[in-house]
Design a protein around this motif. Structure first.
Motif, short mmCIF file in Angstrom:
data_model
loop_
_atom_site.label_atom_id
_atom_site.label_comp_id
_atom_site.label_asym_id
_atom_site.label_seq_id
_atom_site.Cartn_x
_atom_site.Cartn_y
_atom_site.Cartn_z
N GLU A 182 -7.83 -6.28 -5.18
CA GLU A 182 -6.72 -7.13 -5.61
C GLU A 182 -5.38 -6.56 -5.10
O GLU A 182 -4.53 -7.30 -4.60
N ARG A 183 -5.22 -5.23 -5.24
CA ARG A 183 -3.99 -4.59 -4.76
C ARG A 183 -3.87 -4.73 -3.25
O ARG A 183 -2.79 -4.99 -2.72
N ALA A 184 -4.99 -4.58 -2.55
CA ALA A 184 -4.99 -4.71 -1.10
C ALA A 184 -4.54 -6.11 -0.67
O ALA A 184 -3.77 -6.27 0.28
N GLU A 185 -5.03 -7.13 -1.39
CA GLU A 185 -4.65 -8.50 -1.03
C GLU A 185 -3.16 -8.73 -1.25
O GLU A 185 -2.50 -9.41 -0.45
N GLU A 186 -2.61 -8.17 -2.31
CA GLU A 186 -1.17 -8.29 -2.57
C GLU A 186 -0.37 -7.65 -1.43
O GLU A 186 0.61 -8.24 -0.93
N LEU A 187 -0.80 -6.46 -1.05
CA LEU A 187 -0.09 -5.75 0.01
C LEU A 187 -0.21 -6.48 1.34
O LEU A 187 0.78 -6.62 2.09
#
Length: 617
Positions: free
Chosen positions: A585-590
């Motif tokens: 999820e964090r990767a997708e935000e970044l």
């Protein structure tokens, strides 16, 4: 207009016309006392004649300065001057000069002009004397073009009439050319002065010529046998005894051979120079050799020492009232703060430097201030503005005749070319420079980086195979060290070479808090960003995340959307590879944030990285 002037003059008395002709030699404005003395007319009669000229519309009184008149138009003055023969005008200049000299409050520039123009060998010494004083005054007042004119005229008189001041005048003229931003002329005059001083065997003058050559030079990236030879001859002439001049020569030589002699040798020269300056207790010399040390070393381990040197230079500059030392101290502090990661403090220092450089009209420090403006615009992603500033800087550098015009422009453009995917467009230029400057360590690394950018992996592996992975640790630590290291990092992470990645990681880890910079020319990212991509190549996911998180915070704090986007994309790839709870999820935000910025700013480097699902591991 000339016909009108001729008609008006025809209506004047002969005595009035003659007096106006003499006044035209004095200048566009003229003093009643000087005109009366030169024309040998008593004051009452002269005022009557000037009233006649005023009524004819040829002159008017200067109401701010009593007993002073001004020609109504430059055409009037030119017409009157043209009516005089060359010999008559020259004799009048001599008489006017004598009148000015008798009035002790006269300006040196007026005396210099009239004695120079009279071309009389009998007053050649006065012409030279006053031209030198006028040049010195102009230099002190930052009227650099005027200083060049006066010193040139003094030399002209010497050449016409002989004299023993040629070396000193050449030194003064060289300094004036430098302050006027005429670098090739500056260096030519200092070489001439050195030749005259050598022929006369005057060591002091030769030493001053050697110190003047090159001006406030940046790191000497190209070998300059002339400058080095002058300094080495100076040291031979001075002998081994302690002296301020010898300390300066040692420090300047260390500075001059920045890219030619090993770091340890430069350190030794600097230490000897500084110790000598302290022994002879010469504060100005100490400040100067500290400046030279900062130029001579300027590697990743020198940052803290440079900050300490900058503080001492600034203190000495204040104590001595030396504004150029203040500029040097500010330049060193700005660069060191920038590399140490204190961007806001560096920006504050840059603003102070720019203000003082503008006040003093110092071309070299104005150039540095302009470079900083380009760096900031590039960091912030204001690329159109950065390109406009670069164009203005290019014009300024070429006007200066700066020896490093092309290199400065490449250094300033490098971050933008990299992030926007245009680095490959510089291949032919970099190849040409690399051929000419094979002694500079950055060029093999740049060629490898260009290969990696064009996905020529086999070529890159072959190039790296010709070098040892220990080679970066043996690089000379100088001005271009970080750019060389970043080029290697970009190369080895592109092809996933873990051996090289491990060596580079350990090499730059001690500088994790720093920024990777190319001096004041360019920002190449927080060092933690590069540690992050190296750790990712090594499969050290937790370490990579920690480094990239720190880099992201640094880039956001600096207000740098381009570098933040680059770090966000690398961070996203690492998180996807690690696969811990919440990583996806964090990767997708970044990733989303990075691609948004990339689309806005045209960051092809970020978009290309997005196409790769995982870092090399």
């Amino acid at each position: 207009m000339r016909d009108l002037v001729r008609w008006r003059l025809s209506r004047l008395s002969q005595e009035c016309s003659s007096s106006l002709a003499i006044a035209s030699v004095i200048g566009h404005e003229f003093d009643v006392d000087i005109l009366g003395t030169t024309a040998k007319i008593d004051e009452i009669r002269l005022l009557d004649l000037l009233d006649e000229a005023r009524q004819a519309g040829l002159v008017h009184e200067d109401h701010d300065q009593p007993a002073r008149y001004v020609f109504s138009h430059s055409v009037v003055r030119r017409f009157l001057r043209d009516s005089l023969g060359v010999t008559r005008a020259a004799r009048l200049h001599r008489q006017i000069g004598d009148a000015f000299q008798a009035r002790q409050a006269s300006a040196h520039a007026e005396l210099a002009h009239h004695y120079w123009a009279c071309a009389d060998p009998a007053v050649a010494d006065r012409a030279v004397h006053y031209a030198r004083l006028a040049g010195d005054r102009a230099l002190a007042e930052a009227a650099f073009d005027g200083a060049v004119l006066h010193y040139r005229r003094a030399l002209d008189v010497l050449e016409r009439n002989g004299g023993g001041l040629r070396a000193e005048l050449l030194l003064a003229l060289g300094d004036a050319h430098g302050r006027a931003g005429e670098y090739p002329a500056r260096d030519a005059r200092f070489v001439e002065a050195a030749t005259v001083a050598r022929d006369s065997d005057v060591t002091d003058l030769f030493t001053r010529a050697a110190f003047g050559y090159g001006g406030v030079l940046p790191p000497a990236v190209s070998p300059d046998p002339q400058g080095q030879a002058l300094l080495e001859e100076t040291l031979e002439r001075l002998g081994n005894a302690d002296s301020p001049a010898r300390a300066r020569a040692l420090g300047r030589l260390a500075h001059w051979v920045h890219h030619e002699r090993p770091y340890a040798e430069r350190v030794a020269l600097c230490e000897e120079a500084i110790a000598m300056a302290r022994r002879v207790n010469d504060l100005a010399t100490l400040a100067i050799v500290l400046c030279h040390r900062c130029w001579a070393l300027d590697g990743p381990r020198d940052v803290d020492e440079q900050l300490a040197d900058a503080a001492e230079i600034l203190r000495l500059g204040e104590e001595l009232g030396n504004h150029e030392l203040l500029l040097d101290g500010l330049r060193i502090r700005m660069s060191a703060r920038f590399r140490r990661g204190d961007f806001e403090l560096a920006a504050d220092t840059a603003a102070t430097l720019a203000d003082l450089a503008r006040e003093l009209r110092h071309p070299e420090f104005l150039r540095m201030a302009a470079m900083w403006d380009v760096v900031v615009a590039t960091i912030e992603g204001r690329y159109e503005h950065a390109q406009r500033l670069t164009g203005e800087l290019q014009t300024r550098l070429r006007q200066l005749g700066h020896s490093q015009t092309e290199l400065i422009l490449i250094g300033q453009a490098l971050p933008m070319l990299w992030l926007r995917g245009h680095l490959g467009e510089t291949r032919s230029l970099i190849d040409d420079i690399a051929t000419l400057q094979s002694q500079i360590q950055i060029w093999p690394a740049m060629r490898a980086w260009l290969g990696a950018e064009s996905a020529a992996d086999d070529q890159v592996r072959k190039l790296l195979g010709s070098l040892s992975p220990d080679a970066p640790a043996k690089l000379d630590e100088n001005y271009s060290w970080w750019a060389t290291i970043v080029a290697f990092i970009q190369t080895v992470t592109a092809i996933g070479d873990r051996v090289w990645a491990g060596k580079l990681y350990e090499l730059i880890l001690p500088f994790a808090r720093h920024n990777a910079t190319l001096g004041l020319a360019g920002f190449l990212g927080a060092v933690t960003h590069h540690l992050g991509v190296l750790a990712a190549t090594l499969g050290r996911w937790d370490a990579a995340c920690a480094h990239l998180e720190a880099a992201l915070q640094r880039h956001h704090a600096m207000g740098s959307p381009p570098f933040a986007a680059l770090t966000q994309m690398e961070y996203a790839l690492v998180l996807m590879s690690r696969g811990s709870d919440g990583d996806r999820e964090r990767a997708e935000e970044l990733r989303t944030a990075a691609l948004r910025t990339a689309a806005q700013l045209g960051l092809k480097a970020v978009q290309t990285r997005a196409a790769r699902q995982v870092p090399h591991a």
